[in-house]
Write a protein that holds these residues in place. Structure first.
Motif, PDB file in Angstrom:
ATOM      1  N   PHE A 499       0.885  -1.369   0.031  1.00 22.16           N
ATOM      2  CA  PHE A 499       0.022  -0.230   0.267  1.00 22.16           C
ATOM      3  C   PHE A 499       0.656   0.840  -0.093  1.00 22.16           C
ATOM      4  O   PHE A 499       0.323   2.847  -0.529  1.00 22.16           O
ATOM      5  N   MET A 500       2.182   1.158   0.409  1.00 19.81           N
ATOM      6  CA  MET A 500       2.559   2.525   0.643  1.00 19.81           C
ATOM      7  C   MET A 500       3.534   2.252  -0.038  1.00 19.81           C
ATOM      8  O   MET A 500       3.555   4.047  -0.744  1.00 19.81           O
ATOM      9  N   GLN A 501       3.484   1.972  -0.991  1.00 24.09           N
ATOM     10  CA  GLN A 501       4.806   2.203  -2.711  1.00 24.09           C
ATOM     11  C   GLN A 501       3.813   2.441  -3.920  1.00 24.09           C
ATOM     12  O   GLN A 501       4.067   2.835  -4.380  1.00 24.09           O
ATOM     13  N   GLU A 502       2.988   1.516  -3.404  1.00 22.75           N
ATOM     14  CA  GLU A 502       2.192   1.734  -4.724  1.00 22.75           C
ATOM     15  C   GLU A 502       0.753   2.046  -5.185  1.00 22.75           C
ATOM     16  O   GLU A 502       0.537   3.303  -5.483  1.00 22.75           O
ATOM     17  N   GLY A 503       0.551   2.912  -3.361  1.00 20.52           N
ATOM     18  CA  GLY A 503      -0.970   3.589  -3.010  1.00 20.52           C
ATOM     19  C   GLY A 503      -0.672   5.335  -3.235  1.00 20.52           C
ATOM     20  O   GLY A 503      -1.932   6.151  -3.385  1.00 20.52           O
ATOM     21  N   VAL A 504       0.452   5.786  -3.345  1.00 22.15           N
ATOM     22  CA  VAL A 504       1.058   6.540  -3.708  1.00 22.15           C
ATOM     23  C   VAL A 504       0.853   7.073  -4.751  1.00 22.15           C
ATOM     24  O   VAL A 504       0.772   8.128  -5.312  1.00 22.15           O
ATOM     25  N   LYS A 505       0.923   5.990  -6.183  1.00 20.03           N
ATOM     26  CA  LYS A 505       1.614   6.314  -7.224  1.00 20.03           C
ATOM     27  C   LYS A 505      -0.539   5.981  -8.007  1.00 20.03           C
ATOM     28  O   LYS A 505      -0.871   7.029  -8.591  1.00 20.03           O
ATOM     29  N   ASN A 506      -0.863   5.526  -7.365  1.00 14.71           N
ATOM     30  CA  ASN A 506      -2.405   5.206  -7.436  1.00 14.71           C
ATOM     31  C   ASN A 506      -3.089   4.706  -6.150  1.00 14.71           C
ATOM     32  O   ASN A 506      -3.005   3.712  -5.931  1.00 14.71           O
ATOM     33  N   PRO A 507      -4.088   5.482  -5.893  1.00 13.86           N
ATOM     34  CA  PRO A 507      -4.689   5.322  -4.715  1.00 13.86           C
ATOM     35  C   PRO A 507      -5.607   4.234  -4.838  1.00 13.86           C
ATOM     36  O   PRO A 507      -6.229   3.647  -3.773  1.00 13.86           O
ATOM     37  N   ASN A 508      -6.634   3.800  -6.242  1.00 14.78           N
ATOM     38  CA  ASN A 508      -6.751   2.593  -6.348  1.00 14.78           C
ATOM     39  C   ASN A 508      -5.795   1.153  -5.586  1.00 14.78           C
ATOM     40  O   ASN A 508      -6.359  -0.209  -5.657  1.00 14.78           O
ATOM     41  N   ALA A 509      -4.811   1.139  -5.496  1.00 15.31           N
ATOM     42  CA  ALA A 509      -3.691   0.152  -4.953  1.00 15.31           C
ATOM     43  C   ALA A 509      -4.646  -0.376  -4.159  1.00 15.31           C
ATOM     44  O   ALA A 509      -3.875  -1.324  -3.763  1.00 15.31           O
ATOM     45  N   ALA A 510      -4.665   0.511  -3.156  1.00 12.94           N
ATOM     46  CA  ALA A 510      -4.973   0.257  -1.759  1.00 12.94           C
ATOM     47  C   ALA A 510      -6.698   0.113  -1.602  1.00 12.94           C
ATOM     48  O   ALA A 510      -6.696  -0.585  -0.613  1.00 12.94           O
ATOM     49  N   LEU A 511      -6.959   1.482  -1.883  1.00 15.61           N
ATOM     50  CA  LEU A 511      -8.711   1.210  -1.897  1.00 15.61           C
ATOM     51  C   LEU A 511      -8.617  -0.282  -2.201  1.00 15.61           C
ATOM     52  O   LEU A 511      -9.141  -0.810  -1.711  1.00 15.61           O
ATOM     53  N   SER A 512      -8.489  -0.557  -3.653  1.00 15.09           N
ATOM     54  CA  SER A 512      -8.791  -2.243  -3.992  1.00 15.09           C
ATOM     55  C   SER A 512      -8.550  -3.201  -3.210  1.00 15.09           C
ATOM     56  O   SER A 512      -9.488  -4.976  -3.046  1.00 15.09           O
ATOM     57  N   GLY A 513      -7.603  -3.356  -3.053  1.00 12.49           N
ATOM     58  CA  GLY A 513      -7.128  -3.739  -1.764  1.00 12.49           C
ATOM     59  C   GLY A 513      -7.913  -4.055   0.403  1.00 12.49           C
ATOM     60  O   GLY A 513      -7.191  -5.415   0.561  1.00 12.49           O
ATOM     61  N   SER A 514      -8.507  -3.109   0.659  1.00  8.23           N
ATOM     62  CA  SER A 514      -8.774  -2.721   1.818  1.00  8.23           C
ATOM     63  C   SER A 514      -9.344  -3.844   2.064  1.00  8.23           C
ATOM     64  O   SER A 514      -9.422  -4.105   3.683  1.00  8.23           O
ATOM     65  N   TYR A 515     -10.498  -4.815   1.724  1.00  5.15           N
ATOM     66  CA  TYR A 515     -10.817  -5.291   2.016  1.00  5.15           C
ATOM     67  C   TYR A 515     -10.520  -6.900   2.590  1.00  5.15           C
ATOM     68  O   TYR A 515     -10.839  -7.128   3.945  1.00  5.15           O
ATOM     69  N   ILE A 576      -4.398  -9.700  -2.659  1.00  7.61           N
ATOM     70  CA  ILE A 576      -3.845  -7.452  -2.849  1.00  7.61           C
ATOM     71  C   ILE A 576      -2.285  -7.034  -3.782  1.00  7.61           C
ATOM     72  O   ILE A 576      -2.462  -6.288  -4.523  1.00  7.61           O
ATOM     73  N   GLN A 577      -1.940  -8.027  -3.798  1.00 11.06           N
ATOM     74  CA  GLN A 577      -0.453  -8.205  -4.737  1.00 11.06           C
ATOM     75  C   GLN A 577      -1.032  -8.271  -6.319  1.00 11.06           C
ATOM     76  O   GLN A 577      -0.077  -7.921  -6.988  1.00 11.06           O
ATOM     77  N   THR A 578      -1.996  -8.616  -6.462  1.00 11.61           N
ATOM     78  CA  THR A 578      -2.320  -7.921  -7.905  1.00 11.61           C
ATOM     79  C   THR A 578      -2.706  -6.930  -8.930  1.00 11.61           C
ATOM     80  O   THR A 578      -3.134  -6.161  -9.848  1.00 11.61           O
ATOM     81  N   GLY A 579      -2.859  -6.342  -7.742  1.00 14.34           N
ATOM     82  CA  GLY A 579      -3.165  -4.529  -8.037  1.00 14.34           C
ATOM     83  C   GLY A 579      -4.750  -4.431  -8.288  1.00 14.34           C
ATOM     84  O   GLY A 579      -5.560  -4.992  -8.042  1.00 14.34           O
ATOM     85  N   PRO A 580      -4.876  -2.870  -9.083  1.00 12.23           N
ATOM     86  CA  PRO A 580      -5.987  -2.240  -8.963  1.00 12.23           C
ATOM     87  C   PRO A 580      -6.484  -2.690 -10.254  1.00 12.23           C
ATOM     88  O   PRO A 580      -7.821  -2.611 -10.317  1.00 12.23           O
TER      89      PRO A 580
END
Length: 591
Positions: A499-515, A576-580
């Motif tokens: 989340f820290m590495q990818e979420g900065v570039k694309n917030p959906n990277a974190a939000l899509s893995g939140s559940y 999560i690591q499959t990304g958004p």
């Protein structure tokens, strides 16, 4: 008809052997010795079994009725509520200066589990009142506390929370309910609220609504929301109930479950209301109630799984079906009991290991709340803030899953209303939705709670897990607990790093893995609880006169969770690591 017995032995184990509450330095905890909590649990357990639980099916089949503007509760509810009130159960942890008994929040939690298992819909009338009273206690003036709290704590008056409107749910900034200030300092509240649990009933003299509304001319959106105390009947300065306020019930919602609780559409027509807290700071005041309610809803999740498990276990022991493939176990009967079969055992072990782990998790959460409030401990406050969306989201998802798993043990009978198992699944389902749907809980966890105070609270949790693993890594008895816990914690940290590495570039990277992250964290929390409980159980097995059956079952159940449930963290990490892209790749118009 289903039955219920309060699991007092396990509750005592969690409080006194795991958490050692009476040895802690929290004010009031010294009084919570095993004899005292045992007396409380036995008494409320008897009330739950003999009076409140038999009304569960009554509430489900009769529901509530709106007659001449007043909600009528199911047969027996009023008399049972009188017993609950007269026994002092509604005021255990309320402040003594406002008619309470001044006990720690832990007392409310242990009683709340029993009442929620016995009759979830019935207990909501009291639970919502407790939350409303807590909000007034935290944000009200001295005059407001003196006026409203004594009779709310006794449940002579009950309380509600009014957030949702027909056109807005989670996005409360869109609300239209307005509050017009008057010369005497009061406000006139006008608008409509929906999904109001316990919105009206015939079991109390008055209903005190906490209503979110906007004062004209205030800031746009959520920043312009204020919170108001709006009674069903007006109350004078001496506490006497008077004329009807401009509050009415539009209708009672027809629901999938919790039929015994009146979920109302509430109409406010220039109703007299009083500002609670500061103008335009209503969400801060309401969150006092909502956060408590979210913990209570998490408790509801595993409490429904508990009663469903109890009945599924009894059925599996009693029902004869097929023969054990390893050899007949009931030679004098036409078949062996269901419980001999491995898949039934798997199902029951899933339920048992979840319920007992969840109980430890929630009781630990209650312990953190007491430490935060009574010791003014900022670290405890931050940790329970982090855990709140996990308790609410993970435990209600799993609570529903295991309520339906218990139904499965019955086969076709589980689908027949006569056996009562469907009610547990139907009642448990709402817990995933109200007080913030579980997807919102996941977003709150990843979007706000992980970064709260610079991430210090989640780092403190990781350190807690690491410390346990480090201190117990050489213990042969605990290797089946430490190694899986260590692996699961690494999965959770890896997800956080992603989340820290990818979420900065694309917030959906974190939000899509939140559940997935919420479920990962829930598993790690239960894994930590099980590892701690196993350590305690092994130590107690060395004591003279140990309850070996209970303790050995505790260890075996924990080993099952660590081996069969905790590895789910690797699946969630992979997702999560499959990304958004797989989630967001399909255009909205292509669905």
């Amino acid at each position: 008809m289903p039955s219920y017995t309060a699991p007092t032995k396990d509750m005592q184990f969690v409080m006194h052997d795991l958490l050692k509450i009476s040895d802690q330095d929290i004010p009031g905890y010294a009084d919570l010795d095993p004899e005292f909590t045992g007396a409380i649990l036995d008494a409320v357990g008897q009330l739950a079994t003999e009076v409140i639980h038999p009304l569960n099916v009554v509430g489900d089949t009769q529901g509530c009725k709106l007659e001449n503007g007043v909600v009528r509760t199911p047969d027996g509810f009023k008399e049972a509520f009188d017993q609950l009130r007269d026994g002092g159960w509604t005021s255990l942890d309320a402040a003594e200066e406002y008619g309470g008994q001044g006990l720690p929040y832990m007392s409310y939690t242990m009683v709340g589990e029993i009442l929620s298992s016995a009759n979830m819909a019935f207990n909501m009338y009291y639970g919502l009142t407790h939350g409303a009273a807590s909000a007034i206690m935290a944000h009200g003036t001295d005059a407001q506390k003196a006026k409203w709290l004594p009779k709310m704590n006794s449940c002579e008056w009950t309380g509600t929370m009014n957030l949702t409107e027909p056109h807005c749910g989670t996005d409360l900034g869109l609300m239209r309910t307005k509050a017009v200030p008057q010369e005497d300092g009061s406000f006139r509240i006008t608008g409509q609220k929906i999904f109001i649990s316990a919105g009206d009933h015939d079991m109390a003299e008055n209903v005190i609504h906490l209503v979110l509304a906007k004062i004209p001319g205030g800031p746009e959106g959520i920043k312009g929301v204020s919170l108001f105390i709006v009674p069903k009947y007006k109350v004078d300065d001496d506490g006497n109930v008077g004329a009807a306020n401009g509050v009415s019930v539009g209708k009672i919602e027809e629901k999938m479950g919790i039929h015994g609780n009146s979920t109302c559409v509430m109409n406010y027509d220039e109703a007299e209301g009083f500002l609670l807290g500061q103008e335009h700071k209503g969400m801060r005041a309401m969150f006092t109630m909502m956060n408590e309610a979210r913990l209570g809803v998490g408790l509801q999740g595993y409490a429904q799984a508990e009663i469903a498990y109890q009945n599924a276990l009894a059925y599996a022991v009693d029902r004869l079906q097929g023969r054990d493939v390893t050899g007949t176990k009931n030679p004098d009967g036409p078949a062996d009991p269901l419980i001999v079969h491995p898949d039934i055992r798997r199902n029951l072990m899933d339920q048992k290991s979840f319920v007992e782990g969840a109980r430890a998790f929630v009781f630990w959460g209650a312990n953190l709340i007491d430490r935060a409030h009574r010791n003014e401990d900022a670290e405890a406050d931050g940790l329970i803030s982090l855990m709140t969306p996990v308790i609410k989201g993970f435990l209600t998802d799993k609570g529903f899953e295991y309520a339906t798993a218990a139904q499965q043990v019955y086969g076709g009978h589980g689908y027949i209303e006569e056996w009562g198992m469907s009610q547990f699944a139907r009642d448990a389902r709402i817990a995933m939705i109200y007080e913030g749907a579980n997807g919102v809980q996941a977003l709150d966890l990843v979007g706000r709670k992980l970064a709260q105070d610079g991430g210090k609270h989640v780092m403190a949790f990781f350190e807690m897990v690491k410390t346990f693993c480090r201190e117990n890594g050489e213990d042969e008895d605990l290797k089946g607990f430490v190694e899986p816990l260590k692996a699961a914690s690494k999965d959770l940290q890896a997800a956080g790093m992603y989340f820290m590495q990818e979420g900065v570039k694309n917030p959906n990277a974190a939000l899509s893995g939140s559940y997935d992250f919420m479920h990962m964290m829930g598993h790690v929390c239960l894994g930590l609880m099980w590892a701690r409980m196993a350590k305690v159980a092994y130590a107690k097995l060395e004591e003279p006169g140990a309850d070996r059956d209970f303790l050995e079952a505790k260890v075996a159940t924990g080993r099952y969770y660590m081996a069969r449930q905790l590895p789910a963290t690797s699946m969630h990490l992979a997702r999560i690591q499959t990304g958004p892209d797989t989630i967001m790749g399909l255009e909205a118009t292509a669905f």
